[in-house]
Design an enzyme around this catalytic site. Sequence first.
Site, PDB file in Angstrom:
ATOM      1  N   ARG A 225     -69.779  56.408  53.401  1.00 63.22           N
ATOM      2  CA  ARG A 225     -70.085  55.735  52.146  1.00 63.22           C
ATOM      3  C   ARG A 225     -71.401  54.989  52.322  1.00 63.22           C
ATOM      4  O   ARG A 225     -71.673  54.419  53.396  1.00 63.22           O
ATOM      5  CB  ARG A 225     -68.985  54.716  51.788  1.00 63.22           C
ATOM      6  CG  ARG A 225     -67.703  55.345  51.259  1.00 63.22           C
ATOM      7  CD  ARG A 225     -67.876  55.863  49.860  1.00 63.22           C
ATOM      8  NE  ARG A 225     -66.642  56.377  49.271  1.00 63.22           N
ATOM      9  CZ  ARG A 225     -66.217  57.626  49.419  1.00 63.22           C
ATOM     10  NH1 ARG A 225     -66.892  58.477  50.188  1.00 63.22           N
ATOM     11  NH2 ARG A 225     -65.110  58.046  48.835  1.00 63.22           N
ATOM     12  N   GLU A 254     -75.223  55.835  43.946  1.00 61.80           N
ATOM     13  CA  GLU A 254     -75.366  57.274  43.700  1.00 61.80           C
ATOM     14  C   GLU A 254     -75.241  57.559  42.194  1.00 61.80           C
ATOM     15  O   GLU A 254     -74.471  56.886  41.506  1.00 61.80           O
ATOM     16  CB  GLU A 254     -74.270  58.030  44.458  1.00 61.80           C
ATOM     17  CG  GLU A 254     -74.418  57.942  45.960  1.00 61.80           C
ATOM     18  CD  GLU A 254     -73.230  58.552  46.698  1.00 61.80           C
ATOM     19  OE1 GLU A 254     -72.386  59.198  46.062  1.00 61.80           O
ATOM     20  OE2 GLU A 254     -73.138  58.341  47.909  1.00 61.80           O
ATOM     21  N   HIS A 272     -74.268  63.809  48.586  1.00 56.79           N
ATOM     22  CA  HIS A 272     -72.828  63.552  48.731  1.00 56.79           C
ATOM     23  C   HIS A 272     -72.044  64.860  48.637  1.00 56.79           C
ATOM     24  O   HIS A 272     -71.186  65.034  47.765  1.00 56.79           O
ATOM     25  CB  HIS A 272     -72.346  62.542  47.692  1.00 56.79           C
ATOM     26  CG  HIS A 272     -71.052  61.881  48.078  1.00 56.79           C
ATOM     27  ND1 HIS A 272     -70.693  60.612  47.654  1.00 56.79           N
ATOM     28  CD2 HIS A 272     -70.017  62.308  48.839  1.00 56.79           C
ATOM     29  CE1 HIS A 272     -69.497  60.303  48.127  1.00 56.79           C
ATOM     30  NE2 HIS A 272     -69.068  61.317  48.851  1.00 56.79           N
TER      31      HIS A 272
HETATM   32  C1  8YV Z   1     -66.217  63.209  46.908  1.00 56.99           C
HETATM   33  C2  8YV Z   1     -65.492  61.890  48.846  1.00 56.99           C
HETATM   34  O1  8YV Z   1     -66.831  62.059  46.538  1.00 56.99           O
HETATM   35  O2  8YV Z   1     -63.287  62.529  49.224  1.00 56.99           O
HETATM   36  C3  8YV Z   1     -64.079  61.591  49.162  1.00 56.99           C
HETATM   37  O3  8YV Z   1     -63.785  60.385  49.366  1.00 56.99           O
HETATM   38  O4  8YV Z   1     -66.335  61.041  48.932  1.00 56.99           O
HETATM   39  C4  8YV Z   1     -65.913  63.246  48.397  1.00 56.99           C
HETATM   40  O5  8YV Z   1     -64.979  64.175  48.691  1.00 56.99           O
HETATM   41  C5  8YV Z   1     -64.969  63.266  46.111  1.00 56.99           C
HETATM   42  O6  8YV Z   1     -64.253  64.326  46.518  1.00 56.99           O
HETATM   43  C6  8YV Z   1     -65.341  63.435  44.615  1.00 56.99           C
HETATM   44  O7  8YV Z   1     -64.219  63.898  43.899  1.00 56.99           O
END
Ligand code: 8YV
Length: 306
Positions: A225, A254, A272
């Site tokens: 993150r 983001e 991401h």
């Molecule tokens: C994507 C993520 O942001 O799973 C998470 O925590 O950060 C990533 O897989 C998420 O899946 C968006 O739906």
Amino acid sequence: MIELLQVGSFPPEVQAELDAGFSCLQVEDLERDPASAARVRGIVTRSNQHVPAELVERLPNLEIIATNGVGYDLIPLALAARRGIVVANTPDVLNAAVAELCVGSLLALLRRLPQADRFVREGRWREAQFPLATSLAGKQVGIVGLGRIGKEIARRLDAFGVVLAYHGRSDQNLDWRYQPDLLALAREVDVLVVVAPGGPETARLIDTRVLDALGPQGILVNVARGSLVDQAALVEALQGGRLGGAALDVFDDEPHVDERLFGLDNVLLTPHIGSATAETRAAMAQLMLDNLRSWFSTGKALTPVA
Ligand code: 8YV
């Protein structure tokens, strides 16, 4: 039909599954028809969507918050616990994808693959040799957060002949060396991989002191993150030559990325995409749907957040 409040959007095929099994309201529907709030029994969301406490408070009969993703740092967990609302995420099904992106980004950064690709495309190979890069083999790598994904990264890095150590809340008594002191780990390694959970406990964990300990030859990789890294400090360290490079898949605010990063040749930027493979996102969506179906048919979620 059971009514859910949907926070965030889903691909058409996932939305179709949701609509087949549930009546999905949007936040705007609550404004239009305040009485509908009392009918909402679940929130369905994604891990990159903020679920405000105020929204949860408006839903007196909320039973479950099901997120499509492993992260739950944008969900008011303490409030959910106080209200007896279960929070269900999608762990494990995305471990390999995020680990692949981490290792792939590290290799791309060390071996300067984006620059090499441009070098060939721009015809510069006809006039010069591409400069030597550096190997992953033999590097000292520290992993911050050796959870499910962190372990998958470590297993993959083992195969590249690195020397691994990790930092986290406790020694897990594994073959890899545990370093209880994050600053010491940053001083010891060539590469620091950040893969700890987001949230208040880890906010700005990677600050100026850690970046300076990693040093002018050091590499930072963040696939967790943006909140885990003091982004302003990172940009300044990179611009000032106090950090050797960074591979970043996550950022503050983001999809808006600090444009000072765009001009840095020793930085790899990805949007991401850790879990963003077709297979992985399908598995995540399936688990999210199964969590909802399981909860409303048995009173238990398959993967409640511990
Ligand atoms: C994507 C993520 O942001 O799973 C998470 O925590 O950060 C990533 O897989 C998420 O899946 C968006 O739906």
